[in-house]
Enzyme design. Structure first.
Site, mmCIF file in Angstrom:
data_model
loop_
_atom_site.group_PDB
_atom_site.id
_atom_site.type_symbol
_atom_site.label_atom_id
_atom_site.label_comp_id
_atom_site.label_asym_id
_atom_site.label_seq_id
_atom_site.Cartn_x
_atom_site.Cartn_y
_atom_site.Cartn_z
ATOM 1 N N ARG A 101 -13.267 17.746 10.755
ATOM 2 C CA ARG A 101 -12.375 17.500 9.502
ATOM 3 C C ARG A 101 -11.060 18.078 9.756
ATOM 4 O O ARG A 101 -10.825 19.029 9.823
ATOM 5 C CB ARG A 101 -13.188 18.421 8.334
ATOM 6 C CG ARG A 101 -12.199 18.386 7.231
ATOM 7 C CD ARG A 101 -13.044 18.737 5.924
ATOM 8 N NE ARG A 101 -13.947 17.807 5.544
ATOM 9 C CZ ARG A 101 -14.353 17.587 4.285
ATOM 10 N NH1 ARG A 101 -14.218 18.634 3.279
ATOM 11 N NH2 ARG A 101 -15.413 16.825 3.853
ATOM 12 N N HIS A 128 -12.537 8.826 4.945
ATOM 13 C CA HIS A 128 -13.834 9.520 4.754
ATOM 14 C C HIS A 128 -15.122 8.763 5.069
ATOM 15 O O HIS A 128 -15.610 8.617 4.228
ATOM 16 C CB HIS A 128 -13.832 10.296 3.485
ATOM 17 C CG HIS A 128 -14.498 11.434 3.354
ATOM 18 N ND1 HIS A 128 -15.382 11.978 4.249
ATOM 19 C CD2 HIS A 128 -14.785 12.284 2.326
ATOM 20 C CE1 HIS A 128 -15.919 13.066 3.763
ATOM 21 N NE2 HIS A 128 -15.816 13.345 2.656
ATOM 22 N N GLN A 131 -18.708 9.878 4.296
ATOM 23 C CA GLN A 131 -19.131 9.749 2.763
ATOM 24 C C GLN A 131 -19.334 8.512 2.214
ATOM 25 O O GLN A 131 -19.967 8.431 1.617
ATOM 26 C CB GLN A 131 -17.704 10.345 1.977
ATOM 27 C CG GLN A 131 -17.729 10.349 0.512
ATOM 28 C CD GLN A 131 -18.635 11.318 -0.146
ATOM 29 O OE1 GLN A 131 -18.759 12.514 0.302
ATOM 30 N NE2 GLN A 131 -19.834 10.916 -0.895
ATOM 31 N N ASP A 224 -12.262 9.951 -7.612
ATOM 32 C CA ASP A 224 -11.995 10.961 -6.473
ATOM 33 C C ASP A 224 -10.932 11.879 -7.235
ATOM 34 O O ASP A 224 -10.383 11.495 -8.115
ATOM 35 C CB ASP A 224 -11.603 10.462 -5.323
ATOM 36 C CG ASP A 224 -11.595 11.556 -4.345
ATOM 37 O OD1 ASP A 224 -12.016 12.647 -4.317
ATOM 38 O OD2 ASP A 224 -10.836 11.467 -3.421
ATOM 39 N N CYS A 264 -17.450 11.518 -4.858
ATOM 40 C CA CYS A 264 -17.888 12.205 -3.471
ATOM 41 C C CYS A 264 -17.867 13.840 -3.743
ATOM 42 O O CYS A 264 -18.685 14.385 -2.967
ATOM 43 C CB CYS A 264 -16.881 11.996 -2.444
ATOM 44 S SG CYS A 264 -15.133 12.622 -2.949
ATOM 45 N N ARG A 292 -25.633 12.664 2.012
ATOM 46 C CA ARG A 292 -24.660 13.020 3.201
ATOM 47 C C ARG A 292 -25.564 13.205 4.316
ATOM 48 O O ARG A 292 -25.106 12.849 5.523
ATOM 49 C CB ARG A 292 -23.652 13.962 2.805
ATOM 50 C CG ARG A 292 -22.622 13.588 1.808
ATOM 51 C CD ARG A 292 -21.583 12.639 2.227
ATOM 52 N NE ARG A 292 -21.106 13.235 3.380
ATOM 53 C CZ ARG A 292 -19.803 14.312 3.385
ATOM 54 N NH1 ARG A 292 -19.576 14.511 2.273
ATOM 55 N NH2 ARG A 292 -19.455 14.428 4.549
HETATM 56 N N1 NVA Z 1 -9.772 12.786 -1.296
HETATM 57 C C1 NVA Z 1 -10.415 14.394 -1.181
HETATM 58 C C2 NVA Z 1 -11.887 14.231 -0.917
HETATM 59 C C3 NVA Z 1 -12.653 15.482 -0.799
HETATM 60 C C4 NVA Z 1 -13.855 15.338 -0.418
HETATM 61 C C5 NVA Z 1 -9.537 15.236 -0.280
HETATM 62 O O1 NVA Z 1 -9.352 14.566 0.769
HETATM 63 O O2 NVA Z 1 -9.447 16.410 -0.730
HETATM 64 N N1 CP Z 2 -17.503 15.260 -0.668
HETATM 65 C C1 CP Z 2 -17.373 15.963 0.575
HETATM 66 O O1 CP Z 2 -16.523 16.024 1.610
HETATM 67 O O2 CP Z 2 -17.180 17.268 0.132
HETATM 68 P P1 CP Z 2 -16.982 18.645 0.817
HETATM 69 O O3 CP Z 2 -15.417 18.658 0.802
HETATM 70 O O4 CP Z 2 -17.399 19.873 0.107
HETATM 71 O O5 CP Z 2 -17.534 18.588 2.166
#
Ligand code: NVA
Ligand code: CP
Length: 308
Positions: A101, A128, A131, A224, A264, A292
């Site tokens: 990540r 993502h 997801q 989101d 998500c 997930r």
């Molecule tokens: N768009 C959000 C998704 C979190 C799972 C982010 O990147 O923070």
């Molecule tokens: N949806 C998602 O990726 O959640 P986290 O940021 O908690 O991993």
């Protein structure tokens, strides 16, 4: 040849369907596949915070017979101290897969270019894709199939989730409608890529500024956060700019009466979605969060099989 999963269309539509079917099999029989028996180790690297991704990958790797090694990049030599390429060369000799990540997509590409083991994007600024496998699995479970369904995404159409919805849902033959305020519309190159994919799968892509136009007849409604990780300094401006884009019961009522709601997570009630929708009868967010685990296990089984 080693396959990586850095963005939704690093697999074909057919492979996406295969992975989703494998996820259903693994959900019914969680310990039926043991590609990491040994046990082999899978590195799970986090440059950004996470609850679901961390837990679901750690549990998933263990279910598949392996050992998850969670690495917080701040406490490693990654970042300013050691290059991504050198990190990849160290990891590939010891782990069976690398899940990362991070911020820039280019970092993932550099990791993959230097790794003989599969590299998985567990969220970047651009995509993502893990997801989306979970979201498609959830839709498939609740609706029976994917092709021909309409999904409406309301909110920040320029973020990682919007990009992944565009590509992954087009691959599945779905009709994707997005609504975003001016300044937050979907990237033209992604829309064009998704439209080309949709032309081959029977899906379609349409973009709007008015949320009411996007949700008409939708089978799935989703959103989101308005403030993605890394955008915290723009918080107040974004809250102002997204005013009027909350998914509330009035907006939800414009979708099909049996539409499901996805998010998500983490969610910010009162901003991108009202509490009555996210905690209401059409919401399937807890199935989505659980999926997930099953979707990523299927992805790892599939990548391990293709790494040989
Ligand atoms: N768009 C959000 C998704 C979190 C799972 C982010 O990147 O923070
Ligand atoms: N949806 C998602 O990726 O959640 P986290 O940021 O908690 O991993």
């Amino acid at each position: 040849m080693t396959r990586h999963f850095l963005k939704d269309d690093d697999i074909t539509s057919k492979e996406q369907a295969e992975i989703l079917n494998l996820a259903l099999e693994l959900k019914a029989s969680p310990y039926s596949h043991r590609p990491f028996a040994g046990p082999q180790t899978v590195a799970l690297i986090f440059d950004k915070t996470s609850t679901r991704t961390r837990v679901s990958f750690a549990v998933g790797v263990a279910d598949l017979g392996g050992v998850p090694l969670v690495i917080d990049s701040q406490s490693s030599q990654m970042g300013g101290k050691e290059s991504v390429a050198d990190t990849a060369r160290v990891l590939e000799r010891q782990v069976a897969a690398i899940v990362w990540r991070t911020y820039a997509q280019s970092g993932l590409e550099e990791m993959a270019a230097n790794s003989k083991v599969p590299v998985v994007n567990s969220l970047s600024d651009d995509y993502h894709p893990c997801q989306l496998l979970a979201d498609l699995l959830t839709i498939k479970e609740h609706k029976g199939s994917l092709a021909g369904l309409k999904i409406a995404y309301i909110g920040d159409a320029a973020n990682n989730m919007a990009n992944s919805y565009l590509i992954a849902c087009a691959m599945a033959g779905m009709h994707v409608a997005l609504a975003a305020p001016n300044g937050y519309s979907a990237d033209a190159a992604i829309v064009s890529r998704a439209s080309s994919i949709a032309a081959t799968t029977g899906g379609s892509v349409s973009t709007f500024t008015n949320p009411n136009d996007a949700v008409v007849d939708a089978d799935v409604v989703t959103t989101d956060t308005w403030i993605s990780m890394g955008q915290e300094s723009e918080k107040q401006k974004r809250i102002d700019d997204f005013s009027g884009y909350t998914i509330d019961s009035n907006l939800m009522a414009k979708a099909k009466s049996d539409a499901i709601f996805l998010h998500c997570l983490p969610a910010y009630r009162g901003y991108e979605v009202s509490a009555e929708v996210i905690d209401g009868p059409q919401s399937v967010i807890w199935d989505e969060a659980e999926n997930r685990l099953h979707a990523q296990k299927a992805l790892l089984v599939w990548l391990a099989a293709h790494a040989k």
